[in-house]
Each structure stands twice: as C-alpha cells, then as structure tokens.
Enzyme design. Structure first.
Site, PDB file in Angstrom:
ATOM      1  N   SER A 146      59.088  79.825  61.099  1.00  0.00           N
ATOM      2  CA  SER A 146      57.737  80.644  60.597  1.00  0.00           C
ATOM      3  C   SER A 146      57.481  79.420  59.373  1.00  0.00           C
ATOM      4  CB  SER A 146      58.346  81.853  59.998  1.00  0.00           C
ATOM      5  OG  SER A 146      57.166  82.386  59.548  1.00  0.00           O
ATOM      6  N   TYR A 149      63.234  87.362  55.148  1.00  0.00           N
ATOM      7  CA  TYR A 149      62.836  87.175  56.626  1.00  0.00           C
ATOM      8  C   TYR A 149      62.721  85.527  56.563  1.00  0.00           C
ATOM      9  CZ  TYR A 149      59.717  85.797  60.469  1.00  0.00           C
ATOM     10  OH  TYR A 149      59.383  85.176  61.445  1.00  0.00           O
ATOM     11  N   LYS A 192      65.094  82.380  58.354  1.00  0.00           N
ATOM     12  CA  LYS A 192      64.347  81.388  59.374  1.00  0.00           C
ATOM     13  C   LYS A 192      64.796  79.989  59.012  1.00  0.00           C
ATOM     14  CE  LYS A 192      62.341  83.772  62.557  1.00  0.00           C
ATOM     15  NZ  LYS A 192      62.562  83.815  63.826  1.00  0.00           N
TER      16      LYS A 192
END
Ligand code: UDP
Length: 321
Positions: free
Chosen positions: A117, A141, A145
């Site tokens: 991402s 988050y 990643k």
C-alpha cells in the site's frame, strides 16, 4: 500456464485478480476465509478452498497441493481500526503473512505477489511518490504492510522466495463486464461512500477538509482502476516465473483527482446531486498523494487502461443499476 494460489481471492481486489489470471490462461485456486470476501465473487473456473491464513495446518494442507506462485491479498485494511485495535492487525496481517511465507518455504513455492500500500510512505515529502521515497508509515496498517515487505525480503535471501510487492494507491471501480458483483460491506473509502449517498443508504456524506493547499481545497488522490491493478498482478507473476528478481512497485495512474472532483464526476455519471457536508480534516490525511509508477511500466510493461475518472466511476455505478 501457471498454477496460482490467490489468498483473499473472494475479496474486492482479489476477485478482479482471479478474473485477470483466468483470462490470461492461468489455473487458479482461491483460498479465503470469507470474512470480508464473498462467495458471489468466486469464479466457476477457479477452485475454491475455504480457510484462514491463521490456521497453519489448513494453510499447509492447501499449499502442499503445489503452486508456481501465490498472490497474497488477505488482510485487514481499515486505517482507523488499525490504530484502535493493533492486535487484530498484528495477528491477521503480520502473523497471517508469516504463515504464508513459512508454508511456502516448507512446500517449495517460490514466487509471491503481495498487496502492499501507499500507506507505507506516510506523509509525502515530494511528489509524485516513487519507490525511493522514504518509508515512514503514520498508521499501524501501513506499518504492517511495510514489515511484511521486509519479511519477504528475508525469505528471498534465506529461502529463495521471489516477491513483488505492489504498493497500491487508491483502488476504485469494478469489472467493466459486470462479472464481479460483491459490494464491500461497511465501506470506508470515498467512492463507495459517494455511491451509498447517491442511493440513499446514507442521507449525506462528509468531505473531510476543504482548506487544504490544493486547487479546490480538498484532498487529492491517485485513483487507479481495480482491473488495472489486477493486470499488474498477472504481469508480476509471469515476470517472476520468467526469472525477474524481487521488486517493489507503485501502482497508480500519476493523475490526481480531488474529493470535490470525484463528487462532481459521480454527479455527472449518476445524474443526481450528492448530498454533501463539509467537515473537519481527517487526522493523518496528506493533502496530495500521487504515484510515480514508472518502475512498474518499465519492469512489467504495465500501463493503466482507465485514465478517465468518469469512466472509472461508471464501472462502480453499474453495480447499483
Ligand atoms: N474522504 C472524504 N469523505 C469520506 C471518505 C473519504 O472526504 O467519507 C476523503 C479522504 O479524506 C481522502 C479521500 O477522500 O482525502 C480518499 O479517502 P479514502 O479513505 O477513500 O482513501 P485513502 O486516501 O485514505 O487511502
């Protein structure tokens, strides 16, 4: 023809990847726990194995069928939730991904394409953001990643598992043939929220911030059609199998669209006014985020087909009619 295990293949992006793989003549097996993925997104031509990446025994059993490559899209992806409930992200994203790498190593599966991402970059220091941009995630988050990218790099060094990490910018749109019908439940992203407002599921929507230093005061993002993302996965698998070394690649169009422009485009496509209220900025939102995807173009020969935002929104609106 490659045999590909698509983990998270019943989800929004995963189902588009499955379709693109099948269209390119590959054999596909979907592994999904159906927590957010949906049966309606599955294709008859692909095998389906229900299971959870946190269930090591079940994952091993499926991995032992033998695959040329894995596409890994099984993850939690709500930024706000990741800050409130980091354990959920540690478990699903980090532990789940480690289980995938470990079972791949055990079963001699040598290639993985991972859905990363733009969140790994954090606040952009320059634009467009290329892969050399510093990685300083500002939410948990994005951190998960980035860590998974690092684990993949170690498994490349130690176990010869080649990877391509695809850093998506803002994924939007749906399959233009209407083959994928599963709408995401409780969507958190701009375009699905616009759709819910247009169809009356929501009475109104908020524009988060109208005093940014941008052309109309609202945030600018790089919206990339999900079918263009899907194509990049197919190319990445084919290149990895052909011997391309591991790589980290941005996927975006290089074009920026503001929140206001998205809403106006949706109004044109749908033919109704969207009920909007202007609200405060959302914490952690950069004013502008635009990708440089030159590396993906160069290494994969990839080119996004969708360049017109109205056309992209139309593919999402088709689902509502
Ligand atoms: N946004 C908005 N209202 C909403 C949802 C999103 O104004 O109800 C804005 C958000 O602040 C950001 C852009 O739309 O500038 C895209 O947000 P999204 O959550 O879709 O993706 P992100 O860029 O955060 O990954």
């Amino acid at each position: 023809m490659a045999r590909v295990l698509v983990i998270g293949g019943a989800g929004y992006i995963g189902s588009h990847v499955v379709k693109a793989l099948l269209q390119s003549g590959h054999r596909v097996c979907v592994f999904d726990n159906l927590s957010t993925g949906q049966k309606i997104n599955l294709f008859d031509m692909a095998d389906f194995e229900e299971g959870d990446i946190l269930d090591y025994t079940r994952l091993s059993e499926v991995m032992s069928q033998g695959f040329d490559a894995v596409v890994h899209l099984a993850a939690k992806k709500a930024v706000g939730e990741s800050m409130e409930n980091p354990n959920k992200y540690s478990l699903n994203n980090i532990q789940g991904s480690l289980n995938i790498l470990m079972t791949m190593a055990d079963n001699n599966v040598k290639n993985i394409v991972f859905s990363s991402s733009a969140a790994v970059y954090g606040m952009p220091e320059y634009l467009p953001v290329d892969e050399k941009h510093p990685v300083k995630p500002i939410n948990y988050y994005g951190f998960t990643k980035l860590e998974i990218e690092k684990f993949m790099d170690w498994y490349d060094t130690l176990k010869g598992i080649k990877y391509v990490a695809l850093r998506y910018f803002n994924a939007v749109g749906y399959d233009a043939d209407g083959d994928i019908k599963g709408k995401e439940k409780n969507p958190q992203n701009l375009l699905p929220i616009i759709m819910e407002t247009a169809t009356g599921v929501r009475a109104e929507m908020s524009v988060f911030g109208s005093d940014y230093d941008t052309r109309d005061g609202t945030c600018i993002r790089d919206y990339i059609h999900v079918s263009d993302l899907a194509t990049a996965h197919v190319l990445a698998i084919e290149k990895l199998i052909a011997g391309m070394p591991s790589a980290v690649l941005n996927l975006g169009t290089g074009e920026g669209t503001s929140v206001k422009e998205m809403i106006e485009a949706a109004e044109r496509v749908i033919g109704t006014k969207i009920n909007v209220k202007y609200a405060d900025r959302r914490p952690g939102d950069p004013a502008v985020l635009i990708a440089s995807s030159d590396k993906a173009r160069e290494l994969l020969g990839w080119e996004p087909k969708y360049t017109n935002i109205d056309d992209i929104i139309q593919t999402t609106w088709n689902l509502e009619r």
